[in-house]
Design an enzyme around this catalytic site. Structure first.
Site, PDB file in Angstrom:
ATOM      1  N   ARG A   1       3.003  -1.965  10.579  1.00 58.21           N
ATOM      2  CA  ARG A   1       4.265  -1.944  11.191  1.00 58.21           C
ATOM      3  C   ARG A   1       4.754  -3.277  11.831  1.00 58.21           C
ATOM      4  O   ARG A   1       5.151  -3.716  12.464  1.00 58.21           O
ATOM      5  CB  ARG A   1       4.475  -0.936  12.027  1.00 58.21           C
TER       6      ARG A   1
ATOM      7  N   CYS B   1       0.564   6.110   3.907  1.00 56.68           N
ATOM      8  CA  CYS B   1       1.071   4.972   3.153  1.00 56.68           C
ATOM      9  C   CYS B   1       0.916   5.087   1.516  1.00 56.68           C
ATOM     10  O   CYS B   1       1.634   5.214   0.694  1.00 56.68           O
ATOM     11  CB  CYS B   1       0.900   3.727   3.747  1.00 56.68           C
TER      12      CYS B   1
ATOM     13  N   ASP C   1       7.176  -0.694  16.458  1.00 58.52           N
ATOM     14  CA  ASP C   1       7.619  -0.696  15.107  1.00 58.52           C
ATOM     15  C   ASP C   1       8.182  -2.087  15.211  1.00 58.52           C
ATOM     16  O   ASP C   1       9.374  -2.288  15.612  1.00 58.52           O
ATOM     17  CB  ASP C   1       8.313   0.257  14.620  1.00 58.52           C
TER      18      ASP C   1
ATOM     19  N   CYS D   1       0.442  -2.078   3.404  1.00 58.57           N
ATOM     20  CA  CYS D   1      -0.579  -1.280   3.987  1.00 58.57           C
ATOM     21  C   CYS D   1      -2.068  -1.594   3.212  1.00 58.57           C
ATOM     22  O   CYS D   1      -2.204  -0.577   2.401  1.00 58.57           O
ATOM     23  CB  CYS D   1      -0.431   0.132   4.113  1.00 58.57           C
TER      24      CYS D   1
ATOM     25  N   LYS E   1      14.951   2.900   8.772  1.00 59.04           N
ATOM     26  CA  LYS E   1      15.350   2.281   7.360  1.00 59.04           C
ATOM     27  C   LYS E   1      16.689   2.379   6.975  1.00 59.04           C
ATOM     28  O   LYS E   1      17.435   1.463   6.437  1.00 59.04           O
ATOM     29  CB  LYS E   1      14.364   2.749   6.377  1.00 59.04           C
TER      30      LYS E   1
ATOM     31  N   GLU F   1       2.483  -5.750   6.999  1.00 55.25           N
ATOM     32  CA  GLU F   1       1.255  -5.112   7.301  1.00 55.25           C
ATOM     33  C   GLU F   1       1.109  -4.474   8.785  1.00 55.25           C
ATOM     34  O   GLU F   1       1.583  -5.037   9.569  1.00 55.25           O
ATOM     35  CB  GLU F   1      -0.016  -5.792   7.080  1.00 55.25           C
TER      36      GLU F   1
ATOM     37  N   ARG G   1      12.940   2.882  -2.810  1.00 58.13           N
ATOM     38  CA  ARG G   1      11.941   2.987  -1.451  1.00 58.13           C
ATOM     39  C   ARG G   1      11.683   1.540  -0.924  1.00 58.13           C
ATOM     40  O   ARG G   1      11.561   0.627  -1.505  1.00 58.13           O
ATOM     41  CB  ARG G   1      10.751   3.558  -1.795  1.00 58.13           C
TER      42      ARG G   1
ATOM     43  N   GLN H   1       2.430   7.821  -0.107  1.00 59.82           N
ATOM     44  CA  GLN H   1       3.923   7.645  -0.270  1.00 59.82           C
ATOM     45  C   GLN H   1       4.116   6.614  -1.530  1.00 59.82           C
ATOM     46  O   GLN H   1       5.018   6.853  -2.129  1.00 59.82           O
ATOM     47  CB  GLN H   1       4.400   7.180   1.031  1.00 59.82           C
TER      48      GLN H   1
ATOM     49  N   THR I   1      12.556   8.012   1.897  1.00 59.28           N
ATOM     50  CA  THR I   1      12.093   7.886   3.190  1.00 59.28           C
ATOM     51  C   THR I   1      12.107   8.853   4.291  1.00 59.28           C
ATOM     52  O   THR I   1      12.973   9.805   3.994  1.00 59.28           O
ATOM     53  CB  THR I   1      12.757   6.636   3.948  1.00 59.28           C
TER      54      THR I   1
ATOM     55  N   ARG J   1       8.767  -3.992  12.535  1.00 55.54           N
ATOM     56  CA  ARG J   1       9.114  -4.363  11.052  1.00 55.54           C
ATOM     57  C   ARG J   1      10.761  -4.817  11.063  1.00 55.54           C
ATOM     58  O   ARG J   1      11.470  -4.464  11.817  1.00 55.54           O
ATOM     59  CB  ARG J   1       9.191  -3.401  10.224  1.00 55.54           C
TER      60      ARG J   1
END
EC number: 3.5.4.25
Length: 205
Positions: free
Chosen positions: A94, A67, A126, A54, A154, A92, A49, A70, A149, A128
């Site tokens: 996104r 989060c 987003d 978060c 990703k 943090e 993963r 998960q 996911t 990231r």
């Protein structure tokens, strides 16, 4: 991107004992962590993963997101299999940071959804970046993942860095009355694969 390995140690958890590997992104100064269990460098696809930091969900038990649920679910799945890797990435909110995330929450309290709040603050939906994952996985000897996911971005990001995603493993955890609209927005506006439960709810919930 210059990501270097710094150190590794044992990390006992309620799920079992992991090895914690510390990495430094020398360009950004951000520190990232990989948690591993078992032999992950044998060439077979590894249950894994990519988990973005978060604080509110992972450490403060927030019900506004999924989060923390998960994170726990991924660690439990790795422990059950006895083999796997979790990359804990310091991205943090996104990618907008903790204080901007709180600002976004304030806008959401006023009626905006999670995407609208980011846009109102001048950020992308987003922000990231997953470039750091390739050198981290390479150091660990991992080239193929069974990726836990719901986020197709990703999968595409890893494949763009020549990491094989042999399988996408759904990770649907923690639906509650506080995050139902948030998850519906992720499905409707960010393309997260959350099943029929969330499809179409962004405008009605």
């Amino acid at each position: 991107m210059s990501v270097v390995f710094v150190a590794a140690s044992k990390l006992p958890t309620p799920f079992g004992e992991f090895t914690m590997h510390g990495f430094l992104d020398e360009e950004s100064g951000k520190e990232h962590v990989a948690l591993t269990m078992g032999d992950i460098a044998d060439g077979a696809p590894v249950l894994g993963r990519l988990h973005s930091e978060c604080l509110t969900g992972d450490a403060l038990f927030s019900l506004r997101c999924d989060c923390g649920f998960q994170l726990e679910g991924a660690l439990a799945a790795i422990a059950e299999e006895g083999r796997g890797v979790l990359l804990y990435l310091r991205q943090e909110g996104r990618g907008i940071g903790l204080l901007n995330k709180i600002r976004a929450y304030e806008l959401q309290d006023g009626g905006a959804d999670t995407v609208e709040a980011n846009l109102q603050l001048g950020f992308g939906a987003d922000q990231r970046d997953y470039a750091m994952c390739q050198p981290m996985l390479a150091h660990l000897g991992v080239s193929s993942l069974r990726l836990m996911t719901n986020n197709p971005r990703k999968v595409k990001a890893l494949e763009s860095y020549a990491v094989t995603v042999a399988e996408r493993v759904p990770l649907q955890k923690g639906l509650n009355k506080h995050n139902r609209r948030y998850l519906a927005t992720k499905a409707g506006k960010l393309g997260h694969m959350l099943g029929s439960l969330h499809q179409g709810e962004a405008e009605t919930t």
